[in-house]
Design a protein around this motif. Structure first.
Motif, PDB file in Angstrom:
ATOM      1  N   ARG A 228     106.908  99.669  62.273  1.00 56.52           N
ATOM      2  CA  ARG A 228     108.355  99.766  62.484  1.00 56.52           C
ATOM      3  C   ARG A 228     109.059  98.435  62.272  1.00 56.52           C
ATOM      4  O   ARG A 228     110.190  98.396  61.786  1.00 56.52           O
ATOM      5  CB  ARG A 228     108.656 100.250  63.910  1.00 56.52           C
ATOM      6  N   GLN A 229     108.406  97.346  62.624  1.00 52.73           N
ATOM      7  CA  GLN A 229     109.126  96.079  62.717  1.00 52.73           C
ATOM      8  C   GLN A 229     108.827  95.058  61.621  1.00 52.73           C
ATOM      9  O   GLN A 229     109.594  94.115  61.439  1.00 52.73           O
ATOM     10  CB  GLN A 229     108.826  95.422  64.072  1.00 52.73           C
ATOM     11  N   VAL A 230     107.712  95.205  60.911  1.00 52.48           N
ATOM     12  CA  VAL A 230     107.307  94.177  59.941  1.00 52.48           C
ATOM     13  C   VAL A 230     107.557  94.641  58.520  1.00 52.48           C
ATOM     14  O   VAL A 230     107.247  95.781  58.159  1.00 52.48           O
ATOM     15  CB  VAL A 230     105.818  93.815  60.141  1.00 52.48           C
ATOM     16  N   VAL A 231     108.101  93.754  57.714  1.00 49.09           N
ATOM     17  CA  VAL A 231     108.325  94.024  56.290  1.00 49.09           C
ATOM     18  C   VAL A 231     107.730  92.868  55.492  1.00 49.09           C
ATOM     19  O   VAL A 231     107.474  91.782  56.034  1.00 49.09           O
ATOM     20  CB  VAL A 231     109.824  94.176  55.950  1.00 49.09           C
ATOM     21  N   LYS A 232     107.507  93.093  54.210  1.00 48.59           N
ATOM     22  CA  LYS A 232     107.006  92.005  53.365  1.00 48.59           C
ATOM     23  C   LYS A 232     108.075  91.603  52.362  1.00 48.59           C
ATOM     24  O   LYS A 232     108.851  92.432  51.880  1.00 48.59           O
ATOM     25  CB  LYS A 232     105.709  92.400  52.669  1.00 48.59           C
ATOM     26  N   LEU A 233     108.110  90.314  52.093  1.00 51.05           N
ATOM     27  CA  LEU A 233     109.081  89.773  51.157  1.00 51.05           C
ATOM     28  C   LEU A 233     108.503  89.762  49.749  1.00 51.05           C
ATOM     29  O   LEU A 233     107.326  89.511  49.556  1.00 51.05           O
ATOM     30  CB  LEU A 233     109.463  88.343  51.569  1.00 51.05           C
ATOM     31  N   GLN A 234     109.339  90.029  48.778  1.00 54.39           N
ATOM     32  CA  GLN A 234     108.951  89.964  47.372  1.00 54.39           C
ATOM     33  C   GLN A 234     109.796  88.898  46.690  1.00 54.39           C
ATOM     34  O   GLN A 234     110.919  88.644  47.098  1.00 54.39           O
ATOM     35  CB  GLN A 234     109.166  91.328  46.694  1.00 54.39           C
ATOM     36  N   PRO A 235     109.280  88.245  45.664  1.00 53.76           N
ATOM     37  CA  PRO A 235     107.986  88.455  45.012  1.00 53.76           C
ATOM     38  C   PRO A 235     106.830  87.912  45.851  1.00 53.76           C
ATOM     39  O   PRO A 235     107.066  87.268  46.876  1.00 53.76           O
ATOM     40  CB  PRO A 235     108.130  87.658  43.712  1.00 53.76           C
ATOM     41  N   PRO A 236     105.577  88.152  45.422  1.00 55.80           N
ATOM     42  CA  PRO A 236     104.442  87.576  46.135  1.00 55.80           C
ATOM     43  C   PRO A 236     104.563  86.062  46.247  1.00 55.80           C
ATOM     44  O   PRO A 236     105.146  85.395  45.379  1.00 55.80           O
ATOM     45  CB  PRO A 236     103.245  87.976  45.271  1.00 55.80           C
ATOM     46  N   LEU A 237     103.991  85.526  47.296  1.00 59.37           N
ATOM     47  CA  LEU A 237     103.984  84.083  47.496  1.00 59.37           C
ATOM     48  C   LEU A 237     103.168  83.401  46.401  1.00 59.37           C
ATOM     49  O   LEU A 237     103.584  82.392  45.826  1.00 59.37           O
ATOM     50  CB  LEU A 237     103.381  83.771  48.870  1.00 59.37           C
ATOM     51  N   ILE A 238     102.004  83.967  46.110  1.00 57.53           N
ATOM     52  CA  ILE A 238     101.135  83.436  45.059  1.00 57.53           C
ATOM     53  C   ILE A 238     100.138  84.518  44.655  1.00 57.53           C
ATOM     54  O   ILE A 238      99.717  85.311  45.491  1.00 57.53           O
ATOM     55  CB  ILE A 238     100.407  82.155  45.533  1.00 57.53           C
ATOM     56  N   THR A 239      99.809  84.562  43.378  1.00 51.88           N
ATOM     57  CA  THR A 239      98.821  85.506  42.852  1.00 51.88           C
ATOM     58  C   THR A 239      97.708  84.717  42.175  1.00 51.88           C
ATOM     59  O   THR A 239      97.989  83.810  41.382  1.00 51.88           O
ATOM     60  CB  THR A 239      99.465  86.484  41.857  1.00 51.88           C
ATOM     61  N   LYS A 240      96.465  85.059  42.507  1.00 53.71           N
ATOM     62  CA  LYS A 240      95.333  84.275  42.019  1.00 53.71           C
ATOM     63  C   LYS A 240      94.179  85.166  41.595  1.00 53.71           C
ATOM     64  O   LYS A 240      94.019  86.263  42.137  1.00 53.71           O
ATOM     65  CB  LYS A 240      94.796  83.365  43.138  1.00 53.71           C
ATOM     66  N   PRO A 241      93.349  84.663  40.677  1.00 52.76           N
ATOM     67  CA  PRO A 241      92.056  85.316  40.440  1.00 52.76           C
ATOM     68  C   PRO A 241      91.082  84.947  41.555  1.00 52.76           C
ATOM     69  O   PRO A 241      91.127  83.832  42.088  1.00 52.76           O
ATOM     70  CB  PRO A 241      91.606  84.753  39.088  1.00 52.76           C
ATOM     71  N   TYR A 242      90.218  85.897  41.879  1.00 50.75           N
ATOM     72  CA  TYR A 242      89.219  85.678  42.936  1.00 50.75           C
ATOM     73  C   TYR A 242      87.819  85.854  42.358  1.00 50.75           C
ATOM     74  O   TYR A 242      87.568  86.785  41.606  1.00 50.75           O
ATOM     75  CB  TYR A 242      89.469  86.624  44.114  1.00 50.75           C
ATOM     76  N   TYR A 243      86.930  84.947  42.755  1.00 50.55           N
ATOM     77  CA  TYR A 243      85.634  84.805  42.101  1.00 50.55           C
ATOM     78  C   TYR A 243      84.459  85.134  43.027  1.00 50.55           C
ATOM     79  O   TYR A 243      84.585  85.128  44.255  1.00 50.55           O
ATOM     80  CB  TYR A 243      85.472  83.358  41.628  1.00 50.55           C
ATOM     81  N   LEU A 244      83.317  85.375  42.396  1.00 53.20           N
ATOM     82  CA  LEU A 244      82.025  85.300  43.069  1.00 53.20           C
ATOM     83  C   LEU A 244      81.584  83.852  42.937  1.00 53.20           C
ATOM     84  O   LEU A 244      81.227  83.398  41.849  1.00 53.20           O
ATOM     85  CB  LEU A 244      81.011  86.238  42.417  1.00 53.20           C
ATOM     86  N   MET A 245      81.623  83.117  44.042  1.00 50.80           N
ATOM     87  CA  MET A 245      81.190  81.728  44.020  1.00 50.80           C
ATOM     88  C   MET A 245      79.699  81.681  44.327  1.00 50.80           C
ATOM     89  O   MET A 245      79.226  82.348  45.252  1.00 50.80           O
ATOM     90  CB  MET A 245      81.985  80.912  45.045  1.00 50.80           C
ATOM     91  N   LEU A 246      78.950  80.904  43.555  1.00 50.66           N
ATOM     92  CA  LEU A 246      77.504  80.794  43.711  1.00 50.66           C
ATOM     93  C   LEU A 246      77.144  79.459  44.347  1.00 50.66           C
ATOM     94  O   LEU A 246      77.842  78.457  44.153  1.00 50.66           O
ATOM     95  CB  LEU A 246      76.806  80.930  42.357  1.00 50.66           C
ATOM     96  N   SER A 247      76.051  79.449  45.101  1.00 50.70           N
ATOM     97  CA  SER A 247      75.637  78.218  45.770  1.00 50.70           C
ATOM     98  C   SER A 247      75.092  77.217  44.755  1.00 50.70           C
ATOM     99  O   SER A 247      74.536  77.586  43.712  1.00 50.70           O
ATOM    100  CB  SER A 247      74.577  78.511  46.823  1.00 50.70           C
ATOM    101  N   ARG A 248      75.231  75.944  45.071  1.00 48.29           N
ATOM    102  CA  ARG A 248      74.692  74.889  44.213  1.00 48.29           C
ATOM    103  C   ARG A 248      73.169  74.984  44.080  1.00 48.29           C
ATOM    104  O   ARG A 248      72.638  74.840  42.962  1.00 48.29           O
ATOM    105  CB  ARG A 248      75.102  73.519  44.771  1.00 48.29           C
ATOM    106  N   PRO A 249      72.424  75.239  45.177  1.00 46.97           N
ATOM    107  CA  PRO A 249      70.973  75.384  45.017  1.00 46.97           C
ATOM    108  C   PRO A 249      70.578  76.532  44.094  1.00 46.97           C
ATOM    109  O   PRO A 249      69.638  76.406  43.308  1.00 46.97           O
ATOM    110  CB  PRO A 249      70.483  75.621  46.449  1.00 46.97           C
ATOM    111  N   PHE A 250      71.297  77.648  44.172  1.00 49.07           N
ATOM    112  CA  PHE A 250      70.971  78.781  43.307  1.00 49.07           C
ATOM    113  C   PHE A 250      71.217  78.439  41.843  1.00 49.07           C
ATOM    114  O   PHE A 250      70.376  78.719  40.971  1.00 49.07           O
ATOM    115  CB  PHE A 250      71.794  79.999  43.706  1.00 49.07           C
ATOM    116  N   VAL A 251      72.367  77.816  41.562  1.00 53.64           N
ATOM    117  CA  VAL A 251      72.688  77.462  40.173  1.00 53.64           C
ATOM    118  C   VAL A 251      71.688  76.457  39.627  1.00 53.64           C
ATOM    119  O   VAL A 251      71.261  76.543  38.466  1.00 53.64           O
ATOM    120  CB  VAL A 251      74.125  76.915  40.078  1.00 53.64           C
TER     121      VAL A 251
END
Length: 285
Positions: A228-251
């Motif tokens: 009832r009380q909360v709304v979201k403002l547009q445009p988005p604050l920020i849009t980003k790509p999101y990754y699968l980050m791998l550990s340094r030991p694994f790489v």
């Protein structure tokens, strides 16, 4: 469909085989249900992700995983595991603990991580030939949005944030948006739990709340007062790509497999099989 049903009834000698075929005909969504496939003698990747849901990318709350409907990112990674014939061991932990497990090598991968230069000290992102983060091999793109109360007077035009009245903006501790806001000169009050951050917003203790859109939407839909009380403002604050980050030991241990995982993410994400899964999750199936 009538022909398939008749076929299932008239071959009792091959009941097990025919039953499997019938299940594929009648319940196609069951094909993807269940934990990741197991490949004997193949490497295992320990993948951590957070305990807070982010629909439809990962569902459910806490450490449990519902293998009947775990979320699109888990489905995507299961397909990557099958393509590369590697075993996947998923664990749910709080976000900041997940980053620590990645840094110490106790986990091989974490999602979803936007690119933050400081995080390169604890893990690796897919890179282009020029050394930039490779958005083509990201898991997906999502947005942070500002949530406010209906009568707040807070304004956002995509460039300027106004009407804060000297109060801070709330954000989830450990999320990259905290650093983004602080670099813009905005006072931030980090909090560990999104639902509690939204409660702070209702109480007027913060002027606005910056959160991942899908994550906050889910909480708001389930709470009548917030709805009832909360709304979201547009445009988005920020849009980003999101990754699968791998550990340094694994790489360091297997750089070829690391690149193969990131390559397979891009290939599977563009596949018809994954598009069907996106449709299933979008339809609530």
């Amino acid at each position: 469909m009538e022909t398939n049903r008749h076929h299932c009834e008239r071959r009792p000698a091959a009941l097990a085989l025919v039953l499997a075929v019938c299940l594929m005909v009648w319940t196609p969504t069951a094909v993807r249900a269940g934990p990741p496939a197991v490949f004997d003698g193949r490497p295992t990747l320990v993948i951590v992700y957070e305990t807070t849901p982010n629909p439809p990318r990962h569902l459910g709350e806490g450490t449990a995983i519902d293998w009947g409907r775990p979320g699109l990112t888990i489905e995507l990674l299961k397909l990557v595991g099958e393509r590369l014939r590697v075993n996947l061991d998923f664990k749910r932990v709080p976000w900041k603990r997940g980053l620590l497990l990645l840094e110490t090598g106790e986990a091989d991968a974490i999602f979803h991580s936007s690119y933050v230069a400081e995080r390169e000290a604890i893990g690796a992102y897919p890179k282009t030939a020029s050394g930039e983060p490779d958005a083509r091999r990201a898991i997906f793109t999502q947005s942070y949005v500002l949530f406010v109360t209906k009568d707040s007077g807070v304004t956002w035009d995509g460039a300027t944030l106004g009407g804060l009245g000297g109060r801070p903006v709330g954000a989830t501790a450990g999320y990259s948006v905290v650093r983004d806001l602080e670099r813009s000169g905005v006072a931030v009050q980090p909090g560990r739990v999104p639902a509690l951050n939204l409660a702070k917003l209702l109480e007027g203790r913060i002027a606005a709340y910056a959160e991942l859109e899908g994550l906050a939407d889910q909480i708001i839909r389930q709470d009548a007062e917030l709805f009832r009380q909360v709304v979201k403002l547009q445009p988005p604050l920020i849009t980003k790509p999101y990754y699968l980050m791998l550990s340094r030991p694994f790489v360091a241990r297997d750089p070829a497999l690391a690149e193969a995982v990131w390559d397979a993410l891009a290939e599977v994400r563009a596949s018809e099989e994954f598009r069907k899964l996106e449709d299933l999750y979008a339809g609530g199936s």
